[in-house]
Design an enzyme around this catalytic site. Structure first.
Site, short mmCIF file in Angstrom:
data_model
loop_
_atom_site.label_atom_id
_atom_site.label_comp_id
_atom_site.label_asym_id
_atom_site.label_seq_id
_atom_site.Cartn_x
_atom_site.Cartn_y
_atom_site.Cartn_z
N ARG A 241 0.86 -1.18 0.00
CA ARG A 241 0.00 0.00 0.00
C ARG A 241 0.91 1.24 0.00
O ARG A 241 1.93 1.26 0.70
CB ARG A 241 -0.91 0.05 1.23
N GLU A 270 -2.45 8.04 -3.90
CA GLU A 270 -3.09 7.44 -5.05
C GLU A 270 -4.43 8.11 -5.37
O GLU A 270 -5.21 8.34 -4.44
CB GLU A 270 -3.32 5.95 -4.71
N HIS A 288 -1.37 0.27 -9.94
CA HIS A 288 -2.07 -0.62 -9.01
C HIS A 288 -2.74 -1.78 -9.76
O HIS A 288 -3.95 -2.00 -9.64
CB HIS A 288 -3.10 0.16 -8.18
P1 NAD Z 1 -1.06 -11.27 4.84
O1 NAD Z 1 -1.98 -10.83 5.92
O2 NAD Z 1 -1.09 -12.70 4.43
O3 NAD Z 1 0.46 -10.90 5.25
C1 NAD Z 1 0.84 -9.70 5.85
C2 NAD Z 1 2.07 -9.98 6.71
O4 NAD Z 1 2.58 -8.73 7.20
C3 NAD Z 1 1.78 -10.86 7.94
O5 NAD Z 1 2.67 -11.94 7.99
C4 NAD Z 1 1.96 -9.91 9.11
O6 NAD Z 1 2.44 -10.55 10.29
C5 NAD Z 1 3.01 -8.95 8.55
N1 NAD Z 1 3.11 -7.67 9.24
C6 NAD Z 1 2.12 -6.90 9.75
N2 NAD Z 1 2.65 -5.79 10.32
C7 NAD Z 1 4.00 -5.87 10.15
C8 NAD Z 1 5.10 -5.04 10.52
N3 NAD Z 1 4.92 -3.90 11.18
N4 NAD Z 1 6.34 -5.44 10.20
C9 NAD Z 1 6.57 -6.61 9.54
N5 NAD Z 1 5.55 -7.44 9.17
C10 NAD Z 1 4.30 -7.07 9.48
O7 NAD Z 1 -1.35 -10.32 3.60
P2 NAD Z 1 -0.98 -10.58 2.06
O8 NAD Z 1 -2.09 -11.32 1.41
O9 NAD Z 1 0.39 -11.10 1.96
O10 NAD Z 1 -1.07 -9.07 1.51
C11 NAD Z 1 -0.20 -8.07 2.01
C12 NAD Z 1 -0.70 -6.70 1.55
O11 NAD Z 1 -0.56 -6.60 0.13
C13 NAD Z 1 -2.21 -6.48 1.77
O12 NAD Z 1 -2.49 -6.02 3.08
C14 NAD Z 1 -2.56 -5.44 0.72
O13 NAD Z 1 -2.51 -4.15 1.27
C15 NAD Z 1 -1.47 -5.62 -0.34
N6 NAD Z 1 -2.04 -6.06 -1.62
C16 NAD Z 1 -1.78 -5.32 -2.73
C17 NAD Z 1 -2.30 -5.70 -3.97
C18 NAD Z 1 -2.02 -4.90 -5.22
O14 NAD Z 1 -2.81 -4.95 -6.15
N7 NAD Z 1 -0.90 -4.18 -5.30
C19 NAD Z 1 -3.11 -6.85 -4.07
C20 NAD Z 1 -3.32 -7.63 -2.92
C21 NAD Z 1 -2.79 -7.21 -1.70
#
Ligand code: NAD
Length: 323
Positions: A241, A270, A288
């Protein structure tokens, strides 16, 4: 089922069909672009909707729920749910769901594609050709960076970060280090990776890739200080994000060669770009689109619809984002 929901923008038929089968009626916002909060409020005031299917661009806060106090469920059509005011929905006892896992492979592939494009300088080469600058083979032209035996540093190794780690380790021979709130034993076993402090990951990795949710503790997780601690030769990738990165500090770091390059799919303001970002040749920008696959979109629509149906049938969503 005598229920009606509002869908802020068109979603694939796969999801709409599931709603139709259950007799749930729906109205869909007409705009192709993200509606403003004012437009959503206006639409919600028209009927006592029981639920809403929303997008990551829709701010779901007090004003929205005041406009339609009958809403009992919000199904967010995305993995991230930083558009939802969680304390407000908790206070109102509204259930909220997301679409986890569906787009992980697509986002991981896009992340790897951005890394490849940066290290092989594909986008720079493409611009060079189109401008008619190519005058013949030159051994010094657009020298890239090897990937084999380099170190990828992942910040956040949930579903997406884990897939990125595996693709880069098995596909390109990179070493993996990561920082996360929790230890990922499966990843460690699969890729021989090591969990470290964020500061160590930033210092040691050749490529940093961000895969955390946007929450208070991850806002500007990468700031001026973090960028200064990275290798001068390092690349930063953000497909998580936008506000996870202080974009002004990133522009400064890229301009002043504090880091070598960056690739972004998401933006702090964005859809606006921070001043100067589009002028830099050492940055790759995509709009995105990391999860933009029809299969993923269809499944996201189905999951959103299933969460709405589940909330109406059982009082609970399947993919709750509220603990
Ligand atoms: P997920 O919940 O499976 O993984 C997120 C990880 O981040 C977890 O392991 C959590 O413990 C860790 N985390 C949380 N806070 C943290 C911190 N301060 N320091 C280190 N690690 C931390 O989520 P995911 O499915 O892997 O997705 C991650 C992010 O990707 C989503 O939240 C979303 O915002 C983004 N995303 C972007 C797109 C895109 O189109 N660009 C698409 C899907 C998801």
């Amino acid at each position: 089922m005598d229920k009606k929901i509002y869908i802020t923008r068109k979603i694939p038929e796969a999801g709409l069909n599931l709603l139709r089968e259950k007799g749930i009626s729906f109205d869909i916002g007409k705009s192709k672009f993200p509606p403003t909060k004012k437009e959503i409020v206006k639409a919600l005031k028209k009927k006592p909707y029981d639920g809403i299917i929303s997008f990551l661009t829709d701010p779901l806060d007090k004003d929205i729920f005041n406009a339609c106090p009958t809403i009992k469920v919000c199904a967010n059509f995305s993995v991230g749910y930083n558009n939802v005011d969680i304390s407000e929905v908790k206070a109102r006892n509204i259930c909220v769901s997301n679409t986890p896992g569906i787009s992980s492979t697509a986002v991981a592939e896009h992340t790897v594609a951005l890394i490849m494009a940066l290290t092989t300088r594909i986008t720079e080469g493409d611009r060079f050709m189109r401008k008619g600058k190519y005058k013949g083979w030159d051994p010094d032209l657009l020298i890239g960076t090897d990937l084999k035996n380099k170190t990828i540093g992942l910040i956040g190794v949930g579903q997406i970060g884990t897939e990125v780690a595996k693709m880069l380790h098995y596909g390109f021979g990179l070493n993996v280090i990561y920082s996360d709130l929790v230890q990922n034993f499966e990843l460690e076993k699969a890729t021989n990776s090591i969990k470290k402090e964020k500061s160590e990951v930033l210092k040691e990795a050749d490529i940093i890739s961000l895969h955390v949710p946007l929450i208070n503790s991850t806002h500007h997780l990468i700031d001026k200080k973090s960028l200064a601690s990275m290798k001068k030769t390092a690349f930063l990738i953000n497909t998580s994000r936008g506000p996870v990165v202080d974009e002004k500090a990133l522009v400064f770091a890229l301009k002043n060669k504090i880091i070598c390059g960056a690739a972004l799919d998401v933006y702090e303001f964005e859809p606006k770009l921070t001043l100067g970002l589009n002028r830099l040749s050492n940055v790759i920008l995509t709009p995105h689109i990391a999860s933009a696959r029809q299969s993923a979109r269809d499944m996201m629509a189905e999951i959103a619809a299933k969460n709405i149906i589940s909330a109406f049938e059982t009082g609970k969503v399947i993919n709750s984002v509220i603990n």
